[in-house]
Design an enzyme around this catalytic site. Structure first.
Site, PDB file in Angstrom:
ATOM      1  N   HIS A 122     -72.983  -0.402 -61.424  1.00 51.14           N
ATOM      2  CA  HIS A 122     -71.726   0.317 -61.621  1.00 51.14           C
ATOM      3  C   HIS A 122     -71.925   1.732 -62.149  1.00 51.14           C
ATOM      4  CE1 HIS A 122     -71.802  -0.001 -66.072  1.00 51.14           C
ATOM      5  NE2 HIS A 122     -72.406  -1.159 -65.851  1.00 51.14           N
ATOM      6  N   ASP A 123     -71.152   2.644 -61.607  1.00 58.63           N
ATOM      7  CA  ASP A 123     -71.065   4.030 -62.088  1.00 58.63           C
ATOM      8  C   ASP A 123     -72.343   4.841 -61.908  1.00 58.63           C
ATOM      9  OD1 ASP A 123     -68.299   3.820 -63.284  1.00 58.63           O
ATOM     10  OD2 ASP A 123     -69.319   2.301 -64.491  1.00 58.63           O
ATOM     11  N   GLY A 140     -76.511   0.337 -64.899  1.00 60.60           N
ATOM     12  CA  GLY A 140     -75.269   1.096 -64.911  1.00 60.60           C
ATOM     13  C   GLY A 140     -75.413   2.525 -65.391  1.00 60.60           C
TER      14      GLY A 140
END
Length: 270
Positions: A122-123, A140
């Site tokens: 994520h991200d 992440g």
């Protein structure tokens, strides 16, 4: 005209460009945008809130847009964005962004190759012309700048950053930031020199490569701490894109940059 297999599962709410191919047993959810010329291979998965540029290829078993593997995720609307000409090979995974990060999006830049079994969490923000070699894993909010190469089996700690044109050796652990133009190897991971081969292939002159090497020699091997080394570089080297890229990266590093290897283990310019 699109070529969509009758055995594929494609939501009527998906926004499809022109000349798209979707193979048998591929799965495409709604709230997805797929640009012209993309190819979704059999058994590939594109979940909701994915925006894909032109001429991307998603290979069998790949999963693009699954929810983040983050316990702070609460089901909010977040995204994956792929640029143009992105290739995601077999069984690679790219997860959506999160609200907690404040970014809401995971990005992969144009002309990037994500090889088999790679994980992009994520991200993460991956630049253009990058290569993530098979079995690499990015935790992440990892950032990988343009033209960087992450070796096979390498794992990146969350919040780390890899600078432009850097190359990280295979089966490495990235727990500090990798500076631009650097070649890194060993365990624990260390700066071993300049990414000479990569820079030559991309048209950097010998003089520019030599200047980059001299800058890093000043920062790492002149007997100063990193901060004083950067000040010495700013005073002693003429302004250039490469000098400023290195200094900006180091000064903005939140985790600190990699240490250097022993001078006897350095990679030298031929």
């Amino acid at each position: 005209m699109n070529n969509i297999s009758p055995l594929a599962s494609v939501s009527p709410d998906a926004k499809l460009g022109d000349n798209i191919e979707i193979g048998p047993f591929a799965y495409v959810e709604g709230d997805v945008e797929i640009g012209d010329g993309c190819k979704i291979f059999p058994h590939a998965n594109v979940f909701q809130y994915v925006k894909m540029g032109k001429n991307c290829q998603i290979y069998p078993g790949a999963v693009v847009g699954a929810v983040p593997q983050d316990l702070k995720f609460e089901g909010e609307v977040t995204y994956v964005e792929l640029g143009d000409n992105v290739t995601v090979r077999e069984c690679a995974t790219i997860n959506r962004g999160t609200k907690a990060s404040g970014k809401y999006v995971t990005k992969v830049g144009s002309n990037t190759l994500v090889m088999s079994y790679t994980h992009v969490a994520h991200d993460c923000v991956i630049g253009e012309h990058c290569i993530l070699v098979s079995y690499a894993g990015l935790a992440g909010e990892t950032e990988v700048d343009d033209w960087a190469i992450i070796g096979g089996g390498t794992k990146a700690h969350q919040f780390t950053r890899v600078g432009c044109h850097a190359m990280v050796g295979g089966v490495s652990g990235i727990n500090k930031d990798v500076p631009p133009y650097a070649l890194c190897a060993h365990s624990p991971l260390r700066y071993v020199g300049v990414n000479i081969v990569g820079l030559r292939r991309r048209g950097f002159s010998s003089d520019t490569i030599r200047c980059i090497k001299d800058i890093y020699d000043t920062i790492y091997y002149a007997g100063m701490n990193i901060s004083d080394g950067c000040a010495k570089v700013e005073e002693g080297f003429p302004q250039s894109v490469e000098r400023d890229t290195i200094l900006d990266f180091i000064r903005n590093s939140k985790r600190g940059i990699l240490r250097a290897c022993d001078p006897s283990e350095r990679s030298e310019i031929e």
